[in-house]
Design an enzyme around this catalytic site. Structure first.
Site, mmCIF file in Angstrom:
data_model
loop_
_atom_site.group_PDB
_atom_site.id
_atom_site.type_symbol
_atom_site.label_atom_id
_atom_site.label_comp_id
_atom_site.label_asym_id
_atom_site.label_seq_id
_atom_site.Cartn_x
_atom_site.Cartn_y
_atom_site.Cartn_z
ATOM 1 C CB CYS A 250 60.250 -6.200 84.043
ATOM 2 S SG CYS A 250 59.908 -7.539 84.887
ATOM 3 N N GLY A 421 56.765 -15.519 76.661
ATOM 4 C CA GLY A 421 56.195 -16.434 75.632
ATOM 5 C C GLY A 421 56.851 -16.133 74.350
ATOM 6 C CG PHE A 422 55.780 -18.799 71.332
ATOM 7 C CD1 PHE A 422 56.839 -19.478 71.905
ATOM 8 C CD2 PHE A 422 54.498 -19.540 71.299
ATOM 9 C CE1 PHE A 422 56.717 -20.753 72.328
ATOM 10 C CE2 PHE A 422 54.438 -20.825 71.680
ATOM 11 C CZ PHE A 422 55.420 -21.607 72.198
ATOM 12 N N GLY A 424 57.882 -12.619 73.164
ATOM 13 C CA GLY A 424 58.918 -12.038 73.798
ATOM 14 C C GLY A 424 60.190 -12.869 73.771
#
Lengths: 522, 440
Positions: A250, A421-422, A424
């Site tokens: 990724c 995080g937020f 993602g």
């Protein structure tokens, strides 16, 4: 006629693992720092010794990736992880005289680690070692494509940990993953934390399991080269990073965005570094090959550049490591701006740096928000603007993103689990670290200077009160009968009987007492 | 109408569809009228007005909704918890194809379970004979030993308990035989437990077919065999041509941390008797596992012992699953952990009440707690009940409480159990002291 209820059978397999994990965690949560250090070292060294063998086995089993590159990751997630966390202590209470607090680590307990097919061994290593550092037990649930090599890795690390004194079953692995088994594990109230690395589906189900979870979202890494960059270095780093492990991570770069002023020069450097710059026709052929009907064809996951070129009837020299395919507009309908799990790099020319940022943001709108971006630049303003503008939680600067964002070529925490995080849809915004598996009980004293913390209030009881592994119950038995009289596994018993450790504990106690004395003076 | 699953836990309207009672009081009255007046009254008088309603994992719920942690487990019947989901699923599946079966014919599930029992038993075992309960299995074992040795004597220990059927009753304390005018006949000899000289004397006559021995005598309050005692009994048996029957009804199926408690002594018995937990508390079945030397009558006259329900095939499938769960390394590991934590916890409690909790007898999860009062365990039982734990006194030694946590208890449940136990032991001590029971 088979009468067996398969679902019930799977659930019972899961329950057996959870029983072992619960007891292992119950014991291990009270081990002291020196016992933990011994155990982590033993497991990490076993992982290091097997780095190459398991890299080969992983490529063999999954059919993708590059052995040499997997060796690097396996060593990164064993030897380097150990080095980076040497001296860190996630087990001993900390007295802070200034804040008048005592912080006492509380391990998460039973961790369920879901690992992907792309980084199978390295992710098993990283999660298992972090669990050991944090005094958790862990059940690894591997991707079915990599189940054999993951089982082998987990068993080896468990055996090494157990030989060093850990309770047996501190690391377990689901040997035959099945949907009912994993669903049951995820929903079980005996699991204290899920750490999910893998596709969006598995991450979403971790979050909807009702258990605490860290799930990390997908990446789709934009890399920007601005006019101030050292183009030669940038080109080399980008080609190295994009070709790393045949680009199944990724963290591999997905779309390269370059300022027009330096575009042609950069392309020349890329070619020198081992990229093939595709013509318009060749790019079209790649699109058709990799994205038939708009969906990525999984047959090409982790295949090398030359075989992909061959399949697309593109003639390339043998030295080619990546294929760069240029396109114009960054919109979701453009297949080449999606994640490509093979060494094919999208290439976009931007009018200027602002346009480059806009295009990088567009890439992240397709997918990969919260993950990472890379920048090659020597312009301080650009660097700051880039970091502020992009919806990612880490920017790899003048370094390949593959090993940059995962902390192996930067000073980010080394990990195989990149918190998105937020931005993602994750509760974890950092690279996964051992202390993410620990919470702290904080004893906080009244700020009134008249209030002082009494002596010994930090307690030195965090010293294996539950004991290590129980001895074999021998009541009423006259003699060993030839049967295996050990507990389920043979273990040396770390603890008070070890004279070195007794001395160390005395020393620590003394240090803490001194700190407390300081505190009372203050 | 309430379904069985979500039956009302209130005191009124106990409607289970198939039957209903207006209240707990009415149910208890009818229990006295139609079932067992003395037993029903006994529990009311003992401060344990329990009518078990819902049951799951290691919990029992009285019909008032009161929750109890079950550490009685009916002698290990519920080793794997109440209605263990895996066993339940197996029985449901089995019932789509099997019933009790025909006891005359070779049968699928009976044969499969027999093979599995022989494979997991001590070395030298050869065949399996089925019953539907422990007593029946004991009778089978004793008849088998008599056939094999052509002798009729049976030696058991004083205060033995092996069941209530014809021959089993004869091996036991007269507490259960006198009332039925069925006291011991001369063939049945009793010797004190842990007394090797007495055992030697009993066997010396040469007419003894078998010594029958619980590996740890349960109903006598789990007195542990002295180191070497069982081993010596076995070698005496070998010397005198007497068979050794290991009654593993309570000590078997992983309770001691091994599938059969006797294996910890390195003894390969001639006959193993198992029952209770064998089918996860869901379907009555018992089994006698015999070695080649004992199995003669099965070749000679296979119709000599018959049992319509013995080895019922649905029960066999339940038993196969149970045996599988009990044999798992994870279960063995869990037992070792739980036994260790519980042992430490009990010793901590003992340190608080050394004059009351005078002894802890433990082998794995077979535990007897000895109190300083002739009926001490009855006080403790009552206070445990009041504090959410169900454990029973030892019928043949009421000083001792039988304390038998399940094989699959979680660390959290162990901690809760120990907390409740500590409280109950303290309170029972106070009560016994008030009634001047405790010597100070």
């Amino acid at each position: 006629m088979n009468l067996i209820d398969d679902r019930a059978k799977e659930i019972s397999r899961a329950n057996s693992m959870l029983e072992v994990a619960s007891w292992a965690s119950y014991r291990y949560a009270t081990y002291n720092h020196s016992a933990v250090t011994r155990i982590v070292e033993a497991a990490a060294k076993r992982g290091e010794a097997l780095a190459r063998e398991l890299a080969e086995a992983a490529v063999e089993e999954t059919g993708f990736g590059v052995v040499e590159h997997k060796v690097i990751k396996n060593l990164g997630c064993s030897r380097e992880l150990l080095d980076r966390y040497t001296g860190f202590d996630f087990a001993t209470p900390v007295v802070d005289p200034h804040s008048k607090t005592v912080s006492i680590p509380k391990p998460a307990g039973v961790v369920l680690g879901i690992t992907p097919s792309t980084n199978p061994v390295a992710t098993v290593y990283a999660k298992a070692l972090m669990a050991l550092m944090a005094r958790c037990s862990i059940i690894i649930s591997p991707h079915p494509f990599a189940k054999k090599v993951c089982a082998r890795a987990a068993h080896e690390l468990n055996a090494a940990a157990v030989e060093a004194g850990a309770p047996d079953g501190v690391i377990q692995v689901v040997e035959e993953p099945s949907i009912p088994l994993i669903e049951h594990l995820m929903k079980s109230d005996k699991v204290d934390l899920i750490v999910a690395t893998g596709g969006s589906e598995v991450v979403r189900s971790a979050y909807s399991s009702s258990n605490p979870a860290y799930g990390v979202g997908p990446g789709n890494v934009p890399v920007v080269v601005d006019a101030s960059a050292n183009l030669k270095d940038a080109a080399r780093r980008i080609v190295d990073s994009k070709s790393f492990d045949n680009s199944i991570l990724c963290t591999n770069e997905s779309v390269l965005i370059v300022e027009r002023r330096v575009a042609e020069k950069l392309k020349a450097e890329l070619a020198r570094a081992g990229a093939h710059l595709c013509s318009e026709t060749e790019s079209e052929a790649l699109r058709d090959l990799l994205f038939p009907r708009g969906q990525f064809d999984t047959r090409f996951v982790g295949k090398d550049a030359r075989s992909i070129a061959k399949a697309a009837s593109i003639r390339v020299p043998p030295s080619v490591r990546i294929l760069a395919a240029e396109f114009g507009a960054v919109f979701p309908e453009e297949p080449l701006c999606h994640e490509k799990l093979c060494p094919v790099l999208g290439l976009v020319v931007a009018d200027d740096f602002d346009d480059a940022i806009a295009k990088a943001k567009a890439v992240l709108r397709v997918t990969g928000a919260g993950h990472s971006a890379a920048l090659h630049s020597s312009d301080g303003d650009n660097i700051a603007t880039f970091g502020a503008a992009l919806p990612v939680l880490r920017v790899s600067l003048n370094v390949g993103n593959s090993l940059g964002s995962s902390g192996f070529e930067t000073n980010l925490p080394p990990t195989m689990t990149i918190g998105t995080g937020f931005l993602g849809r994750s509760s974890l915004g950092e690279n996964l670290r051992p202390d993410h598996l620990v919470h702290y009980t904080t004893i906080a004293l009244n700020r009134d200077p008249a209030e002082v913390l009494p002596d010994r209030s930090h307690l030195d009881r965090n010293d294996m009160p539950n004991g290590p592994v129980p001895a074999y119950p021998l009541e009423g038995v006259a003699r060993p009968s030839g049967m295996d009289m050990r507990p389920s596994v043979a273990v040396p018993r770390p603890g008070a009987s070890d004279p070195g450790e007794v001395a160390l504990r005395a020393q620590i106690r003394q240090l803490v007492l001194e700190e407390l004395a300081e505190m009372m003076k203050g | 109408m309430t379904s069985i699953q979500d039956a009302s836990v209130g005191d009124e309207d106990l409607d289970f569809g198939y039957f209903r009672f207006a209240s707990k009081a009415e149910m208890l009255e009818k229990s006295k009228s139609y079932w067992n007046p003395d037993k029903t009254q006994f529990w009311s008088d003992s401060g344990i007005p329990l009518v078990v309603d819902r049951r799951e994992e290691y919990f029992l719920y009285d019909i008032t909704g009161k929750r109890l942690i079950d550490v009685h487990l009916n002698g290990g019947t519920y080793n794997l918890g109440h209605r263990n989901p895996e066993v339940v699923a197996a029985i449901k599946a089995a019932m789509t194809h099997f019933d009790i079966g025909n006891h005359h014919f070779p049968a699928l599930a009976r044969t499969a379970l027999a093979e599995q029992l022989v494979a997991t038993a001590t070395p030298g075992m050869s065949k399996v004979i089925y019953g539907s309960g422990g007593g029946e299995a004991i009778d089978i074992a004793l008849k088998t030993a008599r056939n094999a040795t052509k002798r009729s004597g049976i030696v058991s220990i004083v205060k033995a308990y092996h069941g209530h059927t014809g021959l089993a009753l004869q091996t036991g304390d007269d507490r259960f035989s006198r009332i039925f005018l069925s006291e011991r006949s001369d063939d049945f000899i009793q010797v004190p437990f842990n007394d090797i000289a007495a055992m030697e004397q009993a066997l010396a006559s040469g007419g003894v077919a078998a010594v029958i021995m619980e590996t740890i005598p349960a109903t006598y309050g789990f007195p542990l065999p002295e180191p070497g005692y069982l081993e010596a009994v076995k070698s005496l048996c070998d010397r005198h041509g007497t068979l050794y029957i290991a009654d593993e009804v309570q000590t078997g199926l992983m309770r001691t941390g091994e599938l059969w408690g006797i294996t910890k002594h390195g003894i390969d018995p001639d006959i193993i008797v198992t029952g209770k937990g064998l089918s996860g508390g869901m379907y009555p079945i018992s089994a006698v596992i015999v070695n080649e030397r004992s199995s003669g009558w099965l070749g000679q006259d296979g119709f000599a012992h018959m049992s319509t329900f013995g080895g019922a095939e649905v029960g066999c499938i339940a038993a196969m699953v149970t045996l599988d769960i009990c044999s798992r390394p994870s279960t063995r590991l869990a037992v070792h952990h739980a036994a260790d934590v519980i042992g430490h916890g009990l010793r901590r409690i003992q340190a608080s009440y050394p004059d009351w909790l005078t002894g802890i007898r433990q082998n794995g999860l077979v535990i007897g707690l000895e109190f300083n009062h002739p009926e001490g365990a009855k006080y403790v039982m009552k206070h445990l009940y009041a504090n959410g734990v169900w454990a029973i006194f030892s019928t043949l030694d009421p000083r001792v409480l039988q304390y038998k946590p399940g094989l699959l208890v979680s660390p959290a449940l162990v901690e809760e159990l120990l907390d409740r136990t500590a409280l109950a032991i303290g309170r029972s001590r106070d009560e016994a002291a008030r009634s001047k029971g405790v010597r100070s």
